[in-house]
Design a protein around this motif. Sequence first.
Motif, PDB file in Angstrom:
ATOM      1  N   ASP A 159       0.822  -1.209   0.000  1.00 37.15           N
ATOM      2  CA  ASP A 159       0.000   0.000   0.000  1.00 37.15           C
ATOM      3  C   ASP A 159       0.858   1.262   0.000  1.00 37.15           C
ATOM      4  N   VAL A 160       1.923   1.245   0.813  1.00 37.19           N
ATOM      5  CA  VAL A 160       2.816   2.419   0.880  1.00 37.19           C
ATOM      6  C   VAL A 160       3.489   2.662  -0.470  1.00 37.19           C
ATOM      7  N   ARG A 161       3.962   1.570  -1.108  1.00 38.41           N
ATOM      8  CA  ARG A 161       4.643   1.720  -2.415  1.00 38.41           C
ATOM      9  C   ARG A 161       3.708   2.343  -3.445  1.00 38.41           C
ATOM     10  N   LEU A 162       2.497   1.798  -3.530  1.00 38.52           N
ATOM     11  CA  LEU A 162       1.565   2.301  -4.538  1.00 38.52           C
ATOM     12  C   LEU A 162       1.208   3.754  -4.284  1.00 38.52           C
ATOM     13  N   LYS A 163       0.963   4.075  -3.015  1.00 36.06           N
ATOM     14  CA  LYS A 163       0.584   5.444  -2.709  1.00 36.06           C
ATOM     15  C   LYS A 163       1.750   6.412  -2.904  1.00 36.06           C
ATOM     16  N   ALA A 164       2.966   5.967  -2.564  1.00 38.17           N
ATOM     17  CA  ALA A 164       4.160   6.810  -2.766  1.00 38.17           C
ATOM     18  C   ALA A 164       4.379   7.095  -4.251  1.00 38.17           C
ATOM     19  N   ARG A 165       4.196   6.068  -5.063  1.00 41.25           N
ATOM     20  CA  ARG A 165       4.336   6.263  -6.513  1.00 41.25           C
ATOM     21  C   ARG A 165       3.333   7.303  -7.021  1.00 41.25           C
ATOM     22  N   GLU A 166       2.102   7.156  -6.524  1.00 41.38           N
ATOM     23  CA  GLU A 166       1.039   8.057  -6.979  1.00 41.38           C
ATOM     24  C   GLU A 166       1.312   9.502  -6.583  1.00 41.38           C
ATOM     25  N   ILE A 167       1.702   9.692  -5.319  1.00 37.31           N
ATOM     26  CA  ILE A 167       1.943  11.061  -4.849  1.00 37.31           C
ATOM     27  C   ILE A 167       3.134  11.694  -5.571  1.00 37.31           C
ATOM     28  N   VAL A 168       4.225  10.942  -5.642  1.00 36.03           N
ATOM     29  CA  VAL A 168       5.440  11.465  -6.296  1.00 36.03           C
ATOM     30  C   VAL A 168       5.175  11.770  -7.768  1.00 36.03           C
ATOM     31  N   HIS A 169       4.471  10.879  -8.437  1.00 36.92           N
ATOM     32  CA  HIS A 169       4.185  11.093  -9.866  1.00 36.92           C
ATOM     33  C   HIS A 169       3.337  12.334 -10.067  1.00 36.92           C
ATOM     34  N   ASP A 170       2.283  12.513  -9.243  1.00 32.44           N
ATOM     35  CA  ASP A 170       1.411  13.676  -9.393  1.00 32.44           C
ATOM     36  C   ASP A 170       2.166  14.983  -9.208  1.00 32.44           C
ATOM     37  N   ILE A 171       3.032  14.997  -8.202  1.00 38.21           N
ATOM     38  CA  ILE A 171       3.769  16.243  -7.931  1.00 38.21           C
ATOM     39  C   ILE A 171       4.810  16.528  -9.017  1.00 38.21           C
ATOM     40  N   LEU A 172       5.603  15.515  -9.387  1.00 39.77           N
ATOM     41  CA  LEU A 172       6.650  15.727 -10.395  1.00 39.77           C
ATOM     42  C   LEU A 172       6.072  15.973 -11.782  1.00 39.77           C
ATOM     43  N   GLU A 173       4.931  15.421 -12.072  1.00 37.91           N
ATOM     44  CA  GLU A 173       4.324  15.596 -13.389  1.00 37.91           C
ATOM     45  C   GLU A 173       3.994  17.069 -13.653  1.00 37.91           C
ATOM     46  N   LYS A 174       3.660  17.798 -12.589  1.00 35.31           N
ATOM     47  CA  LYS A 174       3.341  19.217 -12.730  1.00 35.31           C
ATOM     48  C   LYS A 174       4.595  20.086 -12.798  1.00 35.31           C
ATOM     49  N   GLY A 175       5.740  19.472 -12.508  1.00 38.05           N
ATOM     50  CA  GLY A 175       6.991  20.204 -12.565  1.00 38.05           C
ATOM     51  C   GLY A 175       7.365  20.809 -11.236  1.00 38.05           C
ATOM     52  N   VAL A 176       8.625  20.633 -10.881  1.00 40.83           N
ATOM     53  CA  VAL A 176       9.120  21.152  -9.609  1.00 40.83           C
ATOM     54  C   VAL A 176      10.401  21.937  -9.888  1.00 40.83           C
ATOM     55  N   ARG A 177      10.383  23.234  -9.598  1.00 39.35           N
ATOM     56  CA  ARG A 177      11.581  24.049  -9.733  1.00 39.35           C
ATOM     57  C   ARG A 177      12.360  24.015  -8.427  1.00 39.35           C
ATOM     58  N   GLN A 178      13.615  24.378  -8.503  1.00 39.80           N
ATOM     59  CA  GLN A 178      14.458  24.332  -7.310  1.00 39.80           C
ATOM     60  C   GLN A 178      13.920  25.262  -6.225  1.00 39.80           C
ATOM     61  N   SER A 179      13.398  26.386  -6.650  1.00 40.96           N
ATOM     62  CA  SER A 179      12.857  27.333  -5.672  1.00 40.96           C
ATOM     63  C   SER A 179      11.550  26.831  -5.044  1.00 40.96           C
ATOM     64  N   GLU A 180      10.904  25.861  -5.680  1.00 45.29           N
ATOM     65  CA  GLU A 180       9.630  25.328  -5.189  1.00 45.29           C
ATOM     66  C   GLU A 180       9.781  24.018  -4.442  1.00 45.29           C
ATOM     67  N   LEU A 181      11.011  23.539  -4.289  1.00 43.26           N
ATOM     68  CA  LEU A 181      11.228  22.185  -3.765  1.00 43.26           C
ATOM     69  C   LEU A 181      10.658  22.022  -2.359  1.00 43.26           C
ATOM     70  N   LYS A 182      10.927  22.985  -1.500  1.00 46.13           N
ATOM     71  CA  LYS A 182      10.434  22.890  -0.122  1.00 46.13           C
ATOM     72  C   LYS A 182       8.906  22.894  -0.082  1.00 46.13           C
ATOM     73  N   GLU A 183       8.323  23.775  -0.882  1.00 42.52           N
ATOM     74  CA  GLU A 183       6.859  23.876  -0.920  1.00 42.52           C
ATOM     75  C   GLU A 183       6.229  22.584  -1.437  1.00 42.52           C
ATOM     76  N   LYS A 184       6.802  21.994  -2.448  1.00 40.76           N
ATOM     77  CA  LYS A 184       6.253  20.776  -3.027  1.00 40.76           C
ATOM     78  C   LYS A 184       6.367  19.601  -2.050  1.00 40.76           C
ATOM     79  N   ARG A 185       7.472  19.532  -1.311  1.00 42.09           N
ATOM     80  CA  ARG A 185       7.615  18.441  -0.335  1.00 42.09           C
ATOM     81  C   ARG A 185       6.592  18.569   0.802  1.00 42.09           C
ATOM     82  N   GLU A 186       6.312  19.822   1.181  1.00 40.62           N
ATOM     83  CA  GLU A 186       5.312  20.012   2.237  1.00 40.62           C
ATOM     84  C   GLU A 186       3.906  19.649   1.762  1.00 40.62           C
ATOM     85  N   SER A 187       3.709  19.719   0.439  1.00 39.72           N
ATOM     86  CA  SER A 187       2.382  19.361  -0.088  1.00 39.72           C
ATOM     87  C   SER A 187       2.104  17.870   0.007  1.00 39.72           C
TER      88      SER A 187
END
Length: 718
Positions: A159-187
């Motif tokens: 369950d953790v693997r599947l959910k981790a894949r889903e969350i990481v994919h959703d966030i990275l798919e929208k694009g993460v800039r270096q200046s946004e890294l902290k904000e994206k991790r908190e999301s």
Amino acid sequence: MKEKKEPSSTGALSWFTDRWKTSIRMHLLLYAIFGIAFYLLLIKHILPERVEIQTGMVSPETIVSPVTKIDLTATEEAKKQAAEKVDRVYAKDDRLTNQQIDKIDRFFADIRKILSDDGLSQAEKEKQVKTVLNETISDDFPESFYHTLSTLSPEALTDVRLKAREIVHDILEKGVRQSELKEKRESVDDKILATMIENSLDSKARIVLREIAKKSIVANEFYDVKQTEQLRDAAREAVRPIPINKGQIIVALGEVVTEDQYRKLEELGLLRKDSNFLPHLGLGLLVISMLSALFFYIRRFHRSVFRNNARLLLLFSVLLLTLVGMKFIAFGQNLEWSMIGYLAPVGLGTMLITLLLNMELAIVCAMLLAVAASMLFNGENHLLFDFRYGLVSLISGTAAAFALTDVRKRGAILQAGAVAAVASMFPITALHFMLPSEGTWTVLLQSLAFGALSGLFSAVLTMGFLPYFETVFGILSPMRLIELSNPNHPLLRQLLIKTPGTYHHSIMVGNLSEAAAEAIGADGLLARVGSYYHDIGKTKRPQFFIENQLKRLNPHDKISPNLSKTIIISHARDGVEILKQHKIPKQIQDIAAQHHGTTLIKYFYYKALQQERDGDQVRQEDYRYPGPKAQFKEAAIVGICDCVEAAVRSLSRPTPSRIQNMVNKIIRDRLEDGQFNECDLTLKELEIIANSICETLQGIFHSRIEYPEEPVKGAKQG
């Protein structure tokens, strides 16, 4: 066009010594004098009329822009602002997204293997979990996290693997800039809370999910410098240039001059700065550059001009004459006659140089005169160079030079002027159509009229000045040679009347010489005319030369060989004296003096040997012509043809083989006697000369059919 021969020393420049003509110091001095004169003629035209004004002053007059000119500073500022409005472009790297998902899958696969191994103790499992986690995800985890992870059930891991894949994919798919890294991790926390309703993850699983997901979020969207600059460049290019329009008021009367107005005046070149010597330095460098280019061009391609300062003086005299004429016309340029620059007599310079020196040199000088025209007639536009006048001058001057190629009549100069006039009309019309705002149809017609008059004006001036240059510098132009070849010339008439045999001989030698000279690229016309006059000295004692004796007794039979030799030798010296008296150019005199060189008068030498009992008293040197030997190709060719024509005429049966043997023998004897040592004829050229003479003679002495006699009336018809 072939280069003209050396200038004569019989004209007004006879005081020039050979040393003066070849002195390198004098050569450089001529360049310096011309350069100074060129500089002085252009110095008033390097900048337009300017005003003396400063920022903060009250303008004493209304100053308007004399031209339409791009406001470079304002345009650059507008481009800068347009570029700054373009946001940065970021490019997302999808490979990083896939890499992070792959890391999560590998990590959980490795953890599952470790936790399912019953042979490992709990401590060993935690240790291996820590190692795998550090290698795949991150090493920045608290120690308690490893214990929590190692106690998860296989179902929780899935369950953790599947959910981790889903969350990481959703966030990275929208694009993460270096200046946004902290904000994206908190999301990640928000996404876990949102899924708690749908998924029943226990607290340990949520802790693992939270830490794994956060550590798997990396920057995958980066600043694309290249694309951003392309967009900014496009924004800059899209900005239309901001002009300072012609007639636009820069500063009004009584207005306080602002910095921006001062800047515009400076860009237009309308400010007077007393201490600004740079324009004068620039003009000096420009003159030096052009003269240096001319120097090396002449040195490389026109050695006869480079080696003879008299010819260089002729070139600079023509150029200065043309420049002075252009300067006088420049004085008449004003608002009413703004296009008078098209009247510049550039054709005068190019036509004189073509006729007196060389067409290729004339075309190069047309470029120099075009640059001068661009500067001399820059008053209307207040620019350093007005390319309109330079372009028209270059085209008309070049057309005039081309039109005079191999010209043989003075009337052709007017035709060349007409060609130059027509040629100037095309660029004038083209420039008007490309710059319609610069003038009306009336201005176009005025410009065309000036362009047409320029060609005709140049032709008239050329015809007027040409005789003076020919006389002063002793130049033999093709037209001068044509005039000298006229059978009605007093000397040729005298030659025909007093020595008809010599006249016919000279005509034959002229035909042979012209063909031979042209075959090797020499001046055929000079060789022909030189042949006409080479035996003019025989008119003093015509009866002593066999071609004029007809059936009369030979006077040489009654006098000694020594006296006969003296009479024969004297005809060359007498000829030079006669030519000098009639002011015939030096090249013709030289041919008369050099056509025999120092050859031996064999007939009287052998006759003297037979008459003298003691042959040793007869010296061969006493029976040679005094020379000099031929100094240039045309003189050598005339000498060969003179001897050949007389020798072939003596043949009883002039067959082609006998003619060829005779020609080859004469040339070989002269070569072995050293008669060609002082001219630049090569063995290859001598072979070509021999072939040309043979071809011409075979055309003269061709075989003829024998016509039958008319039958006698009353004879029997058999």
